[in-house]
Design a protein around this motif. Structure first.
Motif, PDB file in Angstrom:
ATOM      1  N   GLY A 101       0.767  -1.036   0.231  1.00 33.37           N
ATOM      2  CA  GLY A 101      -0.056  -0.277  -0.070  1.00 33.37           C
ATOM      3  C   GLY A 101       0.916   1.650  -0.094  1.00 33.37           C
ATOM      4  O   GLY A 101       0.251   2.030  -0.156  1.00 33.37           O
ATOM      5  N   GLU A 102       2.426   1.102  -0.107  1.00 38.62           N
ATOM      6  CA  GLU A 102       2.991   2.276  -0.233  1.00 38.62           C
ATOM      7  C   GLU A 102       2.978   2.788  -1.639  1.00 38.62           C
ATOM      8  O   GLU A 102       3.728   2.854  -3.127  1.00 38.62           O
ATOM      9  N   ALA A 103       2.683   4.153  -1.797  1.00 32.56           N
ATOM     10  CA  ALA A 103       2.482   4.898  -3.400  1.00 32.56           C
ATOM     11  C   ALA A 103       3.637   5.849  -3.280  1.00 32.56           C
ATOM     12  O   ALA A 103       3.486   5.938  -5.089  1.00 32.56           O
ATOM     13  N   TRP A 104       4.881   5.729  -2.589  1.00 30.40           N
ATOM     14  CA  TRP A 104       5.689   7.079  -3.129  1.00 30.40           C
ATOM     15  C   TRP A 104       6.699   6.733  -4.145  1.00 30.40           C
ATOM     16  O   TRP A 104       6.495   7.313  -5.206  1.00 30.40           O
ATOM     17  N   ALA A 105       7.034   5.392  -4.122  1.00 33.63           N
ATOM     18  CA  ALA A 105       7.247   4.803  -5.634  1.00 33.63           C
ATOM     19  C   ALA A 105       6.925   5.247  -6.440  1.00 33.63           C
ATOM     20  O   ALA A 105       7.366   5.400  -7.966  1.00 33.63           O
ATOM     21  N   LEU A 106       5.805   4.616  -6.558  1.00 33.90           N
ATOM     22  CA  LEU A 106       4.996   4.536  -8.059  1.00 33.90           C
ATOM     23  C   LEU A 106       4.548   6.270  -8.250  1.00 33.90           C
ATOM     24  O   LEU A 106       4.768   6.220  -9.650  1.00 33.90           O
ATOM     25  N   MET A 107       4.538   6.762  -7.578  1.00 40.33           N
ATOM     26  CA  MET A 107       3.895   8.356  -8.174  1.00 40.33           C
ATOM     27  C   MET A 107       5.661   8.494  -8.600  1.00 40.33           C
ATOM     28  O   MET A 107       5.351   9.552  -9.501  1.00 40.33           O
ATOM     29  N   LYS A 108       6.200   8.385  -7.882  1.00 38.06           N
ATOM     30  CA  LYS A 108       7.874   8.716  -9.174  1.00 38.06           C
ATOM     31  C   LYS A 108       7.959   8.437  -9.739  1.00 38.06           C
ATOM     32  O   LYS A 108       8.747   9.492 -10.898  1.00 38.06           O
ATOM     33  N   GLU A 109       7.073   7.437 -10.358  1.00 40.96           N
ATOM     34  CA  GLU A 109       7.816   6.568 -11.709  1.00 40.96           C
ATOM     35  C   GLU A 109       6.320   7.195 -12.327  1.00 40.96           C
ATOM     36  O   GLU A 109       7.286   7.829 -14.072  1.00 40.96           O
ATOM     37  N   ILE A 110       5.715   7.672 -12.154  1.00 41.48           N
ATOM     38  CA  ILE A 110       4.389   8.644 -12.362  1.00 41.48           C
ATOM     39  C   ILE A 110       5.367   9.932 -13.030  1.00 41.48           C
ATOM     40  O   ILE A 110       5.144  10.183 -14.182  1.00 41.48           O
ATOM     41  N   GLU A 111       5.776  10.575 -12.176  1.00 43.53           N
ATOM     42  CA  GLU A 111       6.034  11.754 -12.478  1.00 43.53           C
ATOM     43  C   GLU A 111       8.131  11.502 -13.423  1.00 43.53           C
ATOM     44  O   GLU A 111       7.599  12.742 -14.201  1.00 43.53           O
ATOM     45  N   ALA A 112       8.829  10.382 -13.212  1.00 41.61           N
ATOM     46  CA  ALA A 112       9.167  11.048 -14.234  1.00 41.61           C
ATOM     47  C   ALA A 112       9.570  10.492 -16.136  1.00 41.61           C
ATOM     48  O   ALA A 112       9.025  11.087 -16.726  1.00 41.61           O
ATOM     49  N   ALA A 113       7.840   9.858 -15.923  1.00 43.51           N
ATOM     50  CA  ALA A 113       7.372   9.373 -17.520  1.00 43.51           C
ATOM     51  C   ALA A 113       6.673  10.707 -17.282  1.00 43.51           C
ATOM     52  O   ALA A 113       7.321  10.902 -19.184  1.00 43.51           O
ATOM     53  N   GLY A 114       6.402  11.926 -16.756  1.00 44.45           N
ATOM     54  CA  GLY A 114       6.338  12.978 -16.670  1.00 44.45           C
ATOM     55  C   GLY A 114       6.855  13.889 -17.740  1.00 44.45           C
ATOM     56  O   GLY A 114       7.038  14.546 -18.389  1.00 44.45           O
ATOM     57  N   GLU A 115       8.029  13.807 -17.193  1.00 47.27           N
ATOM     58  CA  GLU A 115       8.665  14.870 -17.522  1.00 47.27           C
ATOM     59  C   GLU A 115       9.854  14.401 -19.168  1.00 47.27           C
ATOM     60  O   GLU A 115      10.272  14.903 -19.612  1.00 47.27           O
ATOM     61  N   LYS A 116      10.353  12.633 -18.686  1.00 46.72           N
ATOM     62  CA  LYS A 116      11.611  12.689 -19.346  1.00 46.72           C
ATOM     63  C   LYS A 116      10.144  12.257 -20.970  1.00 46.72           C
ATOM     64  O   LYS A 116      10.890  12.636 -21.839  1.00 46.72           O
ATOM     65  N   LEU A 117       9.417  11.759 -20.504  1.00 47.16           N
ATOM     66  CA  LEU A 117       8.626  10.852 -21.876  1.00 47.16           C
ATOM     67  C   LEU A 117       7.200  11.498 -21.954  1.00 47.16           C
ATOM     68  O   LEU A 117       7.112  11.182 -23.359  1.00 47.16           O
ATOM     69  N   GLN A 118       6.529  13.176 -21.502  1.00 40.70           N
ATOM     70  CA  GLN A 118       5.937  13.919 -21.668  1.00 40.70           C
ATOM     71  C   GLN A 118       4.561  12.872 -21.636  1.00 40.70           C
ATOM     72  O   GLN A 118       3.438  13.383 -23.139  1.00 40.70           O
ATOM     73  N   SER A 119       4.808  11.708 -21.772  1.00 37.69           N
ATOM     74  CA  SER A 119       3.234  10.884 -21.515  1.00 37.69           C
ATOM     75  C   SER A 119       2.142  11.036 -20.587  1.00 37.69           C
ATOM     76  O   SER A 119       1.063  10.294 -20.406  1.00 37.69           O
ATOM     77  N   VAL A 120       2.427  11.890 -19.092  1.00 34.39           N
ATOM     78  CA  VAL A 120       1.656  11.743 -18.091  1.00 34.39           C
ATOM     79  C   VAL A 120       1.108  13.430 -18.223  1.00 34.39           C
ATOM     80  O   VAL A 120       1.594  14.582 -18.253  1.00 34.39           O
TER      81      VAL A 120
END
Length: 331
Positions: A101-120
């Motif tokens: 139930g720990e969301a930190w790592a998943l949110m970091k992955e989403i943030e990285a996808a938004g910054e690098k791939l501009q996909s989020v």
């Protein structure tokens, strides 16, 4: 489940991600068809749990902890991002979320996808549901170049099981869909090998891919979802997305055939009654043969109930059996 402080922190991070990712305007991949809607769209997302003891009687969690749902975490994105997908490996962030139930790592992955791939485009969340048949809701925003919706909700308790949506497209050609409703079924993240809701941690090595759990797969009698007489499991949950008009304040949600008491719900539609057959242990060894000399005696053996039947399942067999024998020590 996380503490109130942890929940508040997650909300704060989600808000921060929403602010930082909301302005992303990534381009589609070459040759990829895109949504031609002219503007953004907002939706109300309603999640309704259908995990009842009637529908899922086998090993239904009643305490420590009782059946419940984690907070919902989702994102709106383009086709070059995937939060999770059947037959593919779960990310480290998804593993942490569905196991702990720990969301930190998943949110970091989403943030990285938004910054690098501009996909989020944006992140959204909804509060946890403290029962198997509760409901929760959120609002989300989609963009013509980020018209897909994905989210996950952890099944609590469980080894690494969850329900969710993978890349649901809310755009159809040049227009936004007005309403979408989907039944949700349990999935195994492939990171823990537990068979039951309350199984201890037992990492899957090597890691397996994400798979849907069915009434016959995994094909093991100990599995909490193993109902070999069913062709398919009843849905564990249902999600309904309705497009918002003008301001959110003017929105009136459609009738979902639910009678509400807080976040507890009772479905007016008939709840599926999943039959659960009785399961008995193996027979014990035969006892001593007792009786008078010169005559046949009697010996017996016993067994006990492992699982009580429910919802018109097969009743329990006899738990004691006797047979004639030649006395071991006649009197």
């Amino acid at each position: 489940m996380g503490s109130p402080a942890t929940t508040a922190l997650h909300r704060a991070v989600c808000t921060l991600l929403l602010a930082s990712l909301g302005c992303v305007t990534g381009q589609p991949l070459g040759g990829e068809s895109i949504c031609t809607a002219r503007s953004l769209a907002r939706y109300n997302l309603a999640f309704a749990g259908k995990w009842s003891q009637t529908a899922f009687p086998k090993q239904y969690p009643l305490f420590r902890p009782p059946a419940q749902w984690s907070s919902l975490l989702g994102t709106t994105h383009s086709s070059d991002y995937s939060m999770w997908r059947e037959n593919e490996y779960a990310s480290n962030g998804l593993r942490d979320f569905v196991e702990q139930g720990e969301a930190w790592a998943l949110m970091k992955e989403i943030e990285a996808a938004g910054e690098k791939l501009q996909s989020v485009h944006a992140v959204f969340s909804a509060p946890a549901v403290p029962s198997g048949t509760g409901q929760t809701a959120s609002e989300l925003e989609v963009h013509p170049r980020h018209s897909l919706v994905s989210f996950v909700v952890r099944i609590v308790p469980s080894p690494d099981w969850f329900v969710g949506v993978d890349s649901l497209d809310l755009c159809e050609g040049g227009r936004w869909k007005e309403q979408v409703a989907l039944d949700l079924y349990p999935h195994d993240a492939g990171t823990d090998s537990g068979f039951t809701f309350s199984s201890p941690n037992f990492a899957t090595i090597p890691q397996a891919t994400v798979t849907e759990i069915t009434s016959s797969s995994p094909s093991h009698p100990a599995n909490s979802f193993y109902y070999p007489k069913l062709k398919s499991l009843p849905p564990m949950a249902r999600v309904t997305l309705v497009r918002l008009r003008q301001s959110a304040r003017a929105f009136v949600p459609p009738a979902l055939d639910l009678v509400s008491r807080g976040n507890e719900i009772t479905d007016n539609l008939s709840v599926p009654e999943t039959p659960l057959d009785c399961e008995a242990s193996l027979w014990s060894s035969w006892g001593l043969c007792n009786g008078p000399c010169g005559k046949l005696g009697v010996k017996s053996r016993t067994r006990y109930v492992l699982v009580q039947p429910a919802n018109n399942g097969t009743p329990c067999p006899s738990l004691e059996e006797e047979t004639e024998c030649v006395p071991d020590n006649c009197v």
